[in-house]
Design a protein around this motif. Sequence first.
Motif, PDB file in Angstrom:
ATOM      1  N   GLU A 345       0.834  -1.212   0.000  1.00  0.00           N
ATOM      2  CA  GLU A 345       0.000   0.000   0.000  1.00  0.00           C
ATOM      3  C   GLU A 345       0.862   1.253   0.000  1.00  0.00           C
ATOM      4  O   GLU A 345       0.468   2.313  -0.468  1.00  0.00           O
ATOM      5  CB  GLU A 345      -0.820   0.069   1.309  1.00  0.00           C
ATOM      6  N   PHE A 346       2.039   1.117   0.600  1.00  0.00           N
ATOM      7  CA  PHE A 346       2.864   2.273   0.894  1.00  0.00           C
ATOM      8  C   PHE A 346       3.778   2.676  -0.256  1.00  0.00           C
ATOM      9  O   PHE A 346       3.995   3.871  -0.500  1.00  0.00           O
ATOM     10  CB  PHE A 346       3.702   1.955   2.140  1.00  0.00           C
ATOM     11  N   GLU A 347       4.273   1.657  -0.971  1.00  0.00           N
ATOM     12  CA  GLU A 347       5.352   1.876  -1.940  1.00  0.00           C
ATOM     13  C   GLU A 347       5.141   3.061  -2.878  1.00  0.00           C
ATOM     14  O   GLU A 347       5.990   3.937  -2.992  1.00  0.00           O
ATOM     15  CB  GLU A 347       5.605   0.596  -2.746  1.00  0.00           C
ATOM     16  N   GLU A 348       3.964   3.095  -3.499  1.00  0.00           N
ATOM     17  CA  GLU A 348       3.776   4.139  -4.517  1.00  0.00           C
ATOM     18  C   GLU A 348       3.664   5.533  -3.907  1.00  0.00           C
ATOM     19  O   GLU A 348       3.851   6.537  -4.589  1.00  0.00           O
ATOM     20  CB  GLU A 348       2.554   3.837  -5.385  1.00  0.00           C
ATOM     21  N   LYS A 349       3.380   5.598  -2.598  1.00  0.00           N
ATOM     22  CA  LYS A 349       3.222   6.926  -1.990  1.00  0.00           C
ATOM     23  C   LYS A 349       4.389   7.296  -1.099  1.00  0.00           C
ATOM     24  O   LYS A 349       4.339   8.283  -0.366  1.00  0.00           O
ATOM     25  CB  LYS A 349       1.929   6.945  -1.173  1.00  0.00           C
ATOM     26  N   GLU A 350       5.430   6.462  -1.111  1.00  0.00           N
ATOM     27  CA  GLU A 350       6.493   6.610  -0.109  1.00  0.00           C
ATOM     28  C   GLU A 350       7.107   8.014  -0.098  1.00  0.00           C
ATOM     29  O   GLU A 350       7.263   8.604   0.957  1.00  0.00           O
ATOM     30  CB  GLU A 350       7.520   5.482  -0.285  1.00  0.00           C
ATOM     31  N   GLN A 351       7.419   8.561  -1.263  1.00  0.00           N
ATOM     32  CA  GLN A 351       8.098   9.853  -1.275  1.00  0.00           C
ATOM     33  C   GLN A 351       7.181  10.973  -0.778  1.00  0.00           C
ATOM     34  O   GLN A 351       7.613  11.887  -0.085  1.00  0.00           O
ATOM     35  CB  GLN A 351       8.651  10.176  -2.664  1.00  0.00           C
ATOM     36  N   LYS A 352       5.892  10.841  -1.098  1.00  0.00           N
ATOM     37  CA  LYS A 352       4.939  11.852  -0.615  1.00  0.00           C
ATOM     38  C   LYS A 352       4.848  11.809   0.905  1.00  0.00           C
ATOM     39  O   LYS A 352       4.783  12.842   1.580  1.00  0.00           O
ATOM     40  CB  LYS A 352       3.545  11.584  -1.212  1.00  0.00           C
ATOM     41  N   VAL A 353       4.843  10.601   1.452  1.00  0.00           N
ATOM     42  CA  VAL A 353       4.732  10.462   2.903  1.00  0.00           C
ATOM     43  C   VAL A 353       5.991  10.995   3.594  1.00  0.00           C
ATOM     44  O   VAL A 353       5.910  11.763   4.555  1.00  0.00           O
ATOM     45  CB  VAL A 353       4.477   8.984   3.299  1.00  0.00           C
TER      46      VAL A 353
END
Length: 440
Positions: A345-353
């Motif tokens: 779930e996290f991978e694609e949003k990692e940089q945003k987070v």
Amino acid sequence: MKKVVKFGGSSLASAEQFQKVGSIIHAEEAFRRYVIPSAPGKRFGGDTKVTDLLYDCYETAVKGTDFDKKLQVIKERYQEIINGLQLDLSLDDEFDKIRELFAQGAGSNYAASRGEYLNGIIMAEYLGYEFIDAAEVIFFTENGEFDAEKTNRMLSTRLEKYDHAVIPGFYGSLPGGAIKTFSRGGSDITGSIVARAVKADLYENWTDVSGCLVTDPRIVKDPVPIEVITYRELRELAYMGASVLHDEAIFPVRREGIPINIRNTNDPSAPGTMIVESTCKKSDYTITGIAGKKGFAAINIEKDRMNSEVGFGRKVLSVFEENGISFEHIPSGIDTMSIFVHQSEFEEKEQKVLAGIRRVVDPDYLDMDSDLALIAVVGRGMRSMRGTAGRIFAALAHANINIRMIDQGSSELNIIIGVSNSDFEAAIRAIYDIFVKVRL
Ligand code: ADP
Ligand code: ASP
Ligand code: MG
């Protein structure tokens, strides 16, 4: 005595399995009155569940490519069962309708639900019971949540009319009538809903293992069965990967205090596992069970005096909320905090987070660990037993496994341990051995 009986996919994968189910029901026909079938599961290792065939067939239909062959394979699975049971039943009209609706794009929920729907029709014919389409008695709200109260009202009124009935598992309907399924393994939930509606004395959940076992039989060979377990313990284990029962299945029966008995269709004389509200019976091995899942990532944050900064945790978590990511665990220290999330779930949003965290709390140090597994050691007895955590850590140290995280739930019902994905199986075996093998 009134029982609701749910049979899983492997219990209904072939005519022979249906016959075993028939004998189980006939052995206590006065009690085993409401039957919840799943779709036909795997007949042998390497076989495909009908539910998966349906998803795949529907995907082909949506692409606009020819899906007749795939639908034919599914039809043959059912025909094999009908022939084996020598039933005078044709599913031709049903398949014509399914074909038409697939072509019209009726949705993957509709597609998947046909697995239990058709198996329900066969089951009702085989047993001579009333068939009740789950779409008429199991309801979801407009936003897709299960509507427990409406369902309970309608279902109990409807079932009052019948001494015996078959209600297919896994699906219900939305306000407009469209079909919606629960998540995978959801027939367990349907069984629980029906048990609540008829105020059953017992919800029997028949599967292919002799109860909930201390750990996953795919990791440890022939683990011992758990005799009695509480709803809460079971939920912890099920949520953390003990897929023998859907983790949501305890809620409906729990409201009426109805116990669940997990039983083995292939070994009906085995007592299986009783799932109850509470028990004075101690677990046989200090711990009740071990379960786990792979595929987590941890975001580690360090900042001096973070514990005295009011709102620090809220600010960090708001970043996850904004990005639509739920967290699993937050172990923390005085100046450190880690957030465990599902890596996929996290991978694609990692940089945003990461950028969001940097912005809202300006940490001294921010990094990530990936490819982690979480293991839950669950037991109602842990609260009053000293040394449980010590034994777990000793077992893991002895097996040369590095512990990446430790978290004890506030209920003291479980200890969660983080290890590398690659140590997952070895860690479960080491914990099983220290508590169970040493005792045996
Ligand atoms: P069904 O089709 O009857 O619903 P499932 O495949 O959903 O059956 O669940 C049963 C399977 O759950 C077992 O065959 C086993 O591989 C798996 N499983 C995982 N953890 C456990 C556990 N702790 N105890 C028993 N079975 C487990
Ligand atoms: N047939 C569905 C699945 O494979 C539901 C169930 O088995 O409970 O997920
Ligand atoms: Mg299941």
